[in-house]
Motif scaffolding. Structure first.
Motif, PDB file in Angstrom:
ATOM      1  N   ALA A   1      30.862   8.626   2.233  1.00  0.00           N
ATOM      2  CA  ALA A   1      31.883   7.656   1.832  1.00  0.00           C
ATOM      3  C   ALA A   1      33.269   8.237   2.110  1.00  0.00           C
ATOM      4  O   ALA A   1      33.476   9.443   1.949  1.00  0.00           O
ATOM      5  CB  ALA A   1      31.730   7.313   0.360  1.00  0.00           C
ATOM      6  N   PRO A   2      34.236   7.408   2.513  1.00  0.00           N
ATOM      7  CA  PRO A   2      35.576   7.908   2.821  1.00  0.00           C
ATOM      8  C   PRO A   2      36.406   8.240   1.585  1.00  0.00           C
ATOM      9  O   PRO A   2      37.409   8.933   1.688  1.00  0.00           O
ATOM     10  CB  PRO A   2      36.210   6.760   3.608  1.00  0.00           C
ATOM     11  N   GLY A   3      36.012   7.777   0.417  1.00  0.00           N
ATOM     12  CA  GLY A   3      36.766   8.048  -0.808  1.00  0.00           C
ATOM     13  C   GLY A   3      35.896   7.834  -2.019  1.00  0.00           C
ATOM     14  O   GLY A   3      34.673   7.709  -1.910  1.00  0.00           O
ATOM     15  N   ASP A   4      36.516   7.779  -3.184  1.00  0.00           N
ATOM     16  CA  ASP A   4      35.738   7.664  -4.419  1.00  0.00           C
ATOM     17  C   ASP A   4      35.408   6.222  -4.799  1.00  0.00           C
ATOM     18  O   ASP A   4      34.733   5.975  -5.783  1.00  0.00           O
ATOM     19  CB  ASP A   4      36.450   8.358  -5.568  1.00  0.00           C
ATOM     20  N   ASP A   5      35.854   5.243  -4.013  1.00  0.00           N
ATOM     21  CA  ASP A   5      35.581   3.839  -4.291  1.00  0.00           C
ATOM     22  C   ASP A   5      34.412   3.375  -3.424  1.00  0.00           C
ATOM     23  O   ASP A   5      34.596   2.908  -2.309  1.00  0.00           O
ATOM     24  CB  ASP A   5      36.825   3.001  -4.013  1.00  0.00           C
ATOM     25  N   GLN A   6      33.200   3.544  -3.930  1.00  0.00           N
ATOM     26  CA  GLN A   6      32.003   3.202  -3.167  1.00  0.00           C
ATOM     27  C   GLN A   6      31.237   2.074  -3.849  1.00  0.00           C
ATOM     28  O   GLN A   6      31.430   1.829  -5.024  1.00  0.00           O
ATOM     29  CB  GLN A   6      31.105   4.422  -2.970  1.00  0.00           C
ATOM     30  N   PRO A   7      30.355   1.391  -3.107  1.00  0.00           N
ATOM     31  CA  PRO A   7      29.560   0.317  -3.712  1.00  0.00           C
ATOM     32  C   PRO A   7      28.519   0.886  -4.654  1.00  0.00           C
ATOM     33  O   PRO A   7      28.148   2.060  -4.568  1.00  0.00           O
ATOM     34  CB  PRO A   7      28.894  -0.348  -2.509  1.00  0.00           C
ATOM     35  N   GLY A   8      28.034   0.071  -5.556  1.00  0.00           N
ATOM     36  CA  GLY A   8      27.025   0.488  -6.511  1.00  0.00           C
ATOM     37  C   GLY A   8      25.625   0.462  -5.929  1.00  0.00           C
ATOM     38  O   GLY A   8      25.393  -0.053  -4.831  1.00  0.00           O
ATOM     39  N   ILE A   9      24.702   1.011  -6.682  1.00  0.00           N
ATOM     40  CA  ILE A   9      23.304   1.010  -6.285  1.00  0.00           C
ATOM     41  C   ILE A   9      22.820  -0.434  -6.202  1.00  0.00           C
ATOM     42  O   ILE A   9      23.107  -1.246  -7.070  1.00  0.00           O
ATOM     43  CB  ILE A   9      22.470   1.844  -7.260  1.00  0.00           C
ATOM     44  N   GLY A  10      22.097  -0.741  -5.141  1.00  0.00           N
ATOM     45  CA  GLY A  10      21.587  -2.087  -4.918  1.00  0.00           C
ATOM     46  C   GLY A  10      22.447  -2.927  -3.996  1.00  0.00           C
ATOM     47  O   GLY A  10      22.036  -4.012  -3.587  1.00  0.00           O
ATOM     48  N   ALA A  11      23.639  -2.430  -3.638  1.00  0.00           N
ATOM     49  CA  ALA A  11      24.524  -3.183  -2.747  1.00  0.00           C
ATOM     50  C   ALA A  11      23.928  -3.265  -1.349  1.00  0.00           C
ATOM     51  O   ALA A  11      23.370  -2.298  -0.844  1.00  0.00           O
ATOM     52  CB  ALA A  11      25.896  -2.526  -2.688  1.00  0.00           C
ATOM     53  N   THR A  12      24.044  -4.417  -0.715  1.00  0.00           N
ATOM     54  CA  THR A  12      23.576  -4.612   0.655  1.00  0.00           C
ATOM     55  C   THR A  12      24.641  -4.111   1.612  1.00  0.00           C
ATOM     56  O   THR A  12      25.813  -4.454   1.475  1.00  0.00           O
ATOM     57  CB  THR A  12      23.291  -6.094   0.926  1.00  0.00           C
ATOM     58  N   VAL A  13      24.232  -3.286   2.575  1.00  0.00           N
ATOM     59  CA  VAL A  13      25.173  -2.760   3.561  1.00  0.00           C
ATOM     60  C   VAL A  13      24.952  -3.446   4.904  1.00  0.00           C
ATOM     61  O   VAL A  13      23.850  -3.865   5.232  1.00  0.00           O
ATOM     62  CB  VAL A  13      25.067  -1.228   3.696  1.00  0.00           C
ATOM     63  N   LEU A  14      26.044  -3.551   5.665  1.00  0.00           N
ATOM     64  CA  LEU A  14      26.059  -4.242   6.951  1.00  0.00           C
ATOM     65  C   LEU A  14      26.523  -3.292   8.036  1.00  0.00           C
ATOM     66  O   LEU A  14      27.248  -2.335   7.758  1.00  0.00           O
ATOM     67  CB  LEU A  14      27.034  -5.423   6.886  1.00  0.00           C
TER      68      LEU A  14
ATOM     69  N   GLY B   1      25.528   7.995  13.147  1.00  0.00           N
ATOM     70  CA  GLY B   1      26.881   7.969  13.706  1.00  0.00           C
ATOM     71  C   GLY B   1      27.578   6.638  13.560  1.00  0.00           C
ATOM     72  O   GLY B   1      28.777   6.542  13.820  1.00  0.00           O
ATOM     73  N   GLY B   2      26.865   5.605  13.111  1.00  0.00           N
ATOM     74  CA  GLY B   2      27.464   4.286  12.967  1.00  0.00           C
ATOM     75  C   GLY B   2      28.201   4.112  11.649  1.00  0.00           C
ATOM     76  O   GLY B   2      27.947   4.834  10.682  1.00  0.00           O
ATOM     77  N   LYS B   3      29.095   3.172  11.621  1.00  0.00           N
ATOM     78  CA  LYS B   3      29.847   2.858  10.400  1.00  0.00           C
ATOM     79  C   LYS B   3      29.168   1.683   9.693  1.00  0.00           C
ATOM     80  O   LYS B   3      28.702   0.760  10.331  1.00  0.00           O
ATOM     81  CB  LYS B   3      31.280   2.526  10.744  1.00  0.00           C
ATOM     82  N   LEU B   4      29.118   1.758   8.364  1.00  0.00           N
ATOM     83  CA  LEU B   4      28.502   0.712   7.562  1.00  0.00           C
ATOM     84  C   LEU B   4      29.536   0.090   6.632  1.00  0.00           C
ATOM     85  O   LEU B   4      30.521   0.746   6.251  1.00  0.00           O
ATOM     86  CB  LEU B   4      27.328   1.269   6.762  1.00  0.00           C
ATOM     87  N   TYR B   5      29.295  -1.160   6.250  1.00  0.00           N
ATOM     88  CA  TYR B   5      30.236  -1.951   5.463  1.00  0.00           C
ATOM     89  C   TYR B   5      29.526  -2.729   4.367  1.00  0.00           C
ATOM     90  O   TYR B   5      28.317  -2.903   4.414  1.00  0.00           O
ATOM     91  CB  TYR B   5      30.964  -2.951   6.374  1.00  0.00           C
ATOM     92  N   VAL B   6      30.298  -3.238   3.392  1.00  0.00           N
ATOM     93  CA  VAL B   6      29.823  -4.201   2.409  1.00  0.00           C
ATOM     94  C   VAL B   6      30.819  -5.359   2.404  1.00  0.00           C
ATOM     95  O   VAL B   6      31.970  -5.202   2.787  1.00  0.00           O
ATOM     96  CB  VAL B   6      29.690  -3.620   0.974  1.00  0.00           C
ATOM     97  N   ARG B   7      30.367  -6.515   1.943  1.00  0.00           N
ATOM     98  CA  ARG B   7      31.264  -7.674   1.836  1.00  0.00           C
ATOM     99  C   ARG B   7      32.032  -7.617   0.558  1.00  0.00           C
ATOM    100  O   ARG B   7      31.640  -7.131  -0.418  1.00  0.00           O
ATOM    101  CB  ARG B   7      30.470  -8.963   1.879  1.00  0.00           C
TER     102      ARG B   7
END
Length: 75
Positions: free
Chosen positions: A19-32, A69-75
């Motif tokens: 993660a790039p910082g301390d603001d990350q998604p919670g457990i169970g979050a769907t990543v894209l 090596g890929g980047k992942l995201y959440v909505r």
């Protein structure tokens, strides 16, 4: 859309994301991925609080090597 981080390795059928910082998604979050296709979901958060790692279980384990090596995201 919010960046979750970059897949730095794969281990035991999981994608390990830094993660790039301390603001990350919670457990169970769907990543894209960058094409906004669902890749999997977060199953664990570990490591230093300031920049943790996320364990993501992929929806399709055969695609796991392609995530490295890929980047992942959440909505």
């Amino acid at each position: 859309m919010k960046r979750v981080g970059e897949v730095v390795r794969t281990a035991q059928g999981l994608a390990i994301v830094r993660a790039p910082g301390d603001d990350q998604p919670g457990i169970g979050a769907t990543v894209l991925d960058e094409q906004l296709s669902a890749v999997g979901r977060v199953v664990d958060v570990f490591g230093p609080v300031s920049r943790p790692y996320l364990a993501v279980v992929p929806d399709d384990r055969s695609a796991l090597p392609g995530l490295l090596g890929g980047k992942l995201y959440v909505r």
